[in-house]
Scaffold this motif. Structure first.
Motif, mmCIF file in Angstrom:
data_model
loop_
_atom_site.group_PDB
_atom_site.id
_atom_site.type_symbol
_atom_site.label_atom_id
_atom_site.label_comp_id
_atom_site.label_asym_id
_atom_site.label_seq_id
_atom_site.Cartn_x
_atom_site.Cartn_y
_atom_site.Cartn_z
ATOM 1 N N TYR A 73 129.593 -74.932 -0.346
ATOM 2 C CA TYR A 73 130.528 -76.053 -0.300
ATOM 3 C C TYR A 73 129.887 -77.150 0.526
ATOM 4 C CZ TYR A 73 134.355 -79.055 1.195
ATOM 5 O OH TYR A 73 135.142 -80.150 1.477
ATOM 6 N N ARG A 74 129.842 -78.363 -0.009
ATOM 7 C CA ARG A 74 129.205 -79.482 0.688
ATOM 8 C C ARG A 74 130.142 -80.676 0.755
ATOM 9 N NH1 ARG A 74 123.229 -81.045 -0.766
ATOM 10 N NH2 ARG A 74 122.989 -79.270 0.642
ATOM 11 N N VAL A 75 130.183 -81.295 1.926
ATOM 12 C CA VAL A 75 130.896 -82.553 2.093
ATOM 13 C C VAL A 75 129.962 -83.506 2.828
ATOM 14 C CG1 VAL A 75 131.994 -81.812 4.249
ATOM 15 C CG2 VAL A 75 133.010 -83.672 2.922
ATOM 16 N N MET A 76 129.922 -84.760 2.379
ATOM 17 C CA MET A 76 129.026 -85.759 2.953
ATOM 18 C C MET A 76 129.816 -86.998 3.343
ATOM 19 S SD MET A 76 125.816 -87.691 1.150
ATOM 20 C CE MET A 76 125.006 -89.103 1.926
ATOM 21 N N LEU A 77 129.686 -87.413 4.601
ATOM 22 C CA LEU A 77 130.316 -88.629 5.115
ATOM 23 C C LEU A 77 129.231 -89.649 5.403
ATOM 24 C CD1 LEU A 77 132.814 -87.015 7.664
ATOM 25 C CD2 LEU A 77 133.338 -87.862 5.369
ATOM 26 N N ALA A 78 129.516 -90.921 5.134
ATOM 27 C CA ALA A 78 128.544 -91.987 5.394
ATOM 28 C C ALA A 78 129.265 -93.230 5.883
ATOM 29 C CB ALA A 78 127.752 -92.307 4.127
ATOM 30 N N ASP A 79 128.576 -93.988 6.712
ATOM 31 C CA ASP A 79 129.126 -95.247 7.229
ATOM 32 C C ASP A 79 127.989 -96.222 7.430
ATOM 33 O OD1 ASP A 79 130.951 -97.092 8.124
ATOM 34 O OD2 ASP A 79 131.033 -96.311 10.176
ATOM 35 N N LYS A 80 128.322 -97.507 7.294
ATOM 36 C CA LYS A 80 127.323 -98.558 7.425
ATOM 37 C C LYS A 80 127.950 -99.795 8.036
ATOM 38 C CE LYS A 80 125.262 -102.363 5.322
ATOM 39 N NZ LYS A 80 125.864 -103.614 4.810
ATOM 40 N N THR A 81 127.227 -100.424 8.949
ATOM 41 C CA THR A 81 127.696 -101.665 9.551
ATOM 42 C C THR A 81 126.490 -102.521 9.919
ATOM 43 O OG1 THR A 81 129.018 -102.626 11.341
ATOM 44 C CG2 THR A 81 127.771 -100.650 11.853
ATOM 45 N N THR A 82 126.684 -103.831 9.974
ATOM 46 C CA THR A 82 125.587 -104.735 10.355
ATOM 47 C C THR A 82 125.821 -105.386 11.713
ATOM 48 O OG1 THR A 82 126.637 -106.550 9.123
ATOM 49 C CG2 THR A 82 124.951 -105.256 7.978
ATOM 50 N N THR A 83 126.990 -105.188 12.306
ATOM 51 C CA THR A 83 127.232 -105.771 13.616
ATOM 52 C C THR A 83 126.480 -104.995 14.689
ATOM 53 O OG1 THR A 83 128.931 -106.434 15.217
ATOM 54 C CG2 THR A 83 129.295 -104.393 14.021
ATOM 55 N N SER A 84 126.145 -105.671 15.773
ATOM 56 C CA SER A 84 125.440 -105.028 16.880
ATOM 57 C C SER A 84 126.389 -104.498 17.941
ATOM 58 C CB SER A 84 124.472 -106.025 17.531
ATOM 59 O OG SER A 84 123.528 -106.493 16.593
ATOM 60 N N ASN A 85 127.697 -104.688 17.752
ATOM 61 C CA ASN A 85 128.661 -104.270 18.762
ATOM 62 C C ASN A 85 128.813 -102.754 18.801
ATOM 63 O OD1 ASN A 85 129.132 -106.959 19.304
ATOM 64 N ND2 ASN A 85 130.862 -107.089 17.903
ATOM 65 N N ASP A 86 129.362 -102.269 19.919
ATOM 66 C CA ASP A 86 129.565 -100.828 20.048
ATOM 67 C C ASP A 86 130.827 -100.382 19.326
ATOM 68 O OD1 ASP A 86 131.150 -102.228 21.934
ATOM 69 O OD2 ASP A 86 131.445 -100.378 23.073
ATOM 70 N N TRP A 87 131.808 -101.272 19.150
ATOM 71 C CA TRP A 87 133.061 -100.920 18.479
ATOM 72 C C TRP A 87 133.113 -101.689 17.165
ATOM 73 C CZ3 TRP A 87 136.249 -97.046 19.377
ATOM 74 C CH2 TRP A 87 137.473 -97.011 18.715
#
Length: 552
Positions: free
Chosen positions: A191-205
């Motif tokens: 069983y496989r689950v894959m999460l991904a996220d992407k952002t271009t801001t340099s902020n921590d939040w």
């Protein structure tokens, strides 16, 4: 993938008297029950158990051989290098809007873990995790964030990538969780689950900018005792996934072929001793596009593009053919020039690919190379991201050539050249033309055990004639592309620190870089929405930055 654990060859089962005695001791019933059963029944049961043990032992030996080959590929040559490492499958983000591809979409692709290693590791029972991540700061000579990404040129909208070293301003993370289970009868479940996220801001939040996405969720069964004959080594799966046989050019962050979606399939059917085939059915969604009909003039359309694929392997050769169908897709308004539905939007199509996976550097020495020739028509006119573009013309014709390799030039110098070229006609509008060629090479000099200098050079020539075609922006305003012709050049130097040098596939690493890029000013006219020609980004640009990259 992740089909099971390995068994050392000294513990191989055979019909040796000792093996029979052990199995007999484990299987004979008590004296009371034995009286009620015939000797023939007990011997038949014993024979079946021994045969099952031999089958599981044989499968374990095969897995052990694959694991050993993967380890050797990782360790490389006797000098401690890995000139032949193949880099992993990854893929570009699914496009559900049906608009032409954009550089922002393409930046969501990511190199992965070396596929041979990921295939063999984590096969024991239980939960395991694998990761790809990159994060970097890209600054222009004005000390402000600079545009970047492998698909920032006008050709990027039709898949034309350039080198990515020192050219990525984002943070991209993907995490895969696998749960492996081995059953008493030898069957294996993944069983496989894959999460991904992407952002271009340099902020921590970055919650407001987050693009967190569930990219895979599927289950796959293998080593099934009921699978015999041609299906003995086959595995069956269902759910949302990246196809196992995707592969890419890591240096320019471009898939050679990327098949993904939600569906089901079966891998590794042995048609003959030298021919394995895999069959799958994927669904992808085209949604939220305007449709004009007599009954409902402003109806929003929604359809599924169904992709039936046969992927065949003949030793190092791979032949893939896919047919596609998206019912009612031809009702979409595909022409922002006049705001009425065009009668040329594709409702079906096909794509085919012939590829060769070499175990040397173009026959000239140690290393690897891969070559692929693709052709697609109609909905198959997007030959790389199969089924991802719903705006394609029903007369669309696209041909794509990919070629790349890796090798060591000397004990301390390695190189990875690549060529990617595409020609496309009637892609979105009758009479349009999208032609481009990308030449790229990454060179590395290993100076110490922990430090190397990396260099990358890219040149892309493009001749793009959209024939007046464009798209509708977020404010519902039509944007029309201009015809352009010219070249883009990029050079990067990147001092790199890592725990251990020795091969293109070794990570993690921390890079510091300086990049110079230039292009023909004619390319600035292609669109008001792309990076080229924007304020302060019109050519002869210097960018600087740092980036980390890790996979395990």
């Amino acid at each position: 993938m992740n089909k099971g654990t390995s068994m050392p060859s000294p513990f191989r089962f055979s019909r040796h008297p000792l093996a029979v005695a052990v199995a007999l001791a484990m299987t004979l019933p008590t004296a009371a029950s034995a009286a009620d059963r015939s000797i023939e029944e007990r011997l038949a049961e014993l024979e079946a158990r021994i045969a099952a043990s031999e089958r599981r032992a044989s499968q374990a030996e095969q897995r052990a051989a694959r694991a050993e080959a993967a380890l050797e590929a990782q360790q490389g040559t006797e000098q401690g290098h890995a000139p032949a490492q193949q880099l992993a499958q990854h893929d570009n983000v699914s496009r559900t809007s049906g608009v032409p591809q954009t550089s922002e979409d393409e930046e969501l692709s990511a190199p992965g873990i070396p596929s041979e290693i990921r295939e063999e590791e984590g096969k024991g029972e239980g939960l395991s995790m694998s990761v790809y991540a990159r994060s970097g700061l890209l600054i222009g000579s004005d000390r402000k964030s600079a545009p970047g990404g492998p698909y920032l040129t006008p050709a990027g909208r039709s898949g034309g990538a350039v080198g990515r070293l020192g050219n990525e301003p984002d943070t991209y993370v993907e995490t895969i969780f696998d749960y492996n289970q081995r059953f008493d009868n030898g069957a294996h479940s993944l069983y496989r689950v894959m999460l991904a996220d992407k952002t271009t801001t340099s902020n921590d939040w970055t919650a407001d900018e987050s693009e967190l996405n569930l990219r895979q969720a599927f289950v796959e069964f293998s080593d099934l005792p009921s699978f015999t004959g041609a299906f003995e080594n086959a595995s069956i799966w269902a759910g949302k996934r990246f196809d196992r046989d995707n592969f890419n050019i890591e240096w320019i962050d471009s898939d050679i072929v990327f098949l993904a979606g939600t569906g089901a399939g079966i891998y590794d059917i042995s048609v003959t001793d030298g021919w394995d085939t895999s069959v799958s059915l994927y669904g992808r969604s085209f949604s939220d596009y305007p449709v004009i009909t007599r009954e409902q003039p402003e109806l929003n359309g929604d359809t599924d593009n169904l992709i039936l694929t046969s992927n065949n392997r003949f030793g190092p050769w791979q032949w893939m053919i896919s047919g596609m169908s998206a019912n009612d897709n031809d009702e979409r308004d595909n022409d922002p020039r006049n705001g009425v539905p065009g009668d040329n939007v594709a409702e079906n199509g096909f794509q085919t690919m012939l590829a060769y996976h070499g175990d040397s550097f173009f026959g000239m020495g140690d290393g690897t190379f891969k070559a692929a020739l693709m052709y697609g028509h109609g909905l198959g006119g997007e030959v790389k991201d199969l089924g991802a573009d719903g705006n394609l013309n029903d007369d669309a014709n696209t041909t794509r050539l990919a070629l790349y390799g890796t090798t060591y030039l000397s004990p301390n110098w390695r190189i990875a050249p690549s060529l990617l070229a595409q020609t496309s006609r009637d892609r979105y509008a009758n009479g349009d033309r999208y032609d481009w060629v990308t030449l790229s090479a990454r060179l590395a000099n290993e100076l110490t055990e922990n430090f190397e200098m990396q260099y990358e050079a890219s040149y892309q020539w493009m001749d793009l004639d959209p024939a007046g075609y464009g798209y509708v922006d977020g404010n519902n305003n039509p944007q029309v592309f201009e015809r352009v012709n010219g070249g883009y050049t990029r050079l990067t130097i990147a001092p790199t620190i890592k725990p251990q040098v020795g091969g293109f596939g070794l990570r993690p690493e921390i890079r510091f870089f300086a990049t110079w890029s230039d292009w023909n000013k004619d390319l600035n006219r292609f669109s008001d929405e792309d990076a080229l020609g924007s304020d302060g980004f019109t050519g002869s640009e210097w960018t600087f930055g740092t980036q980390m990259e890790v996979w395990f």
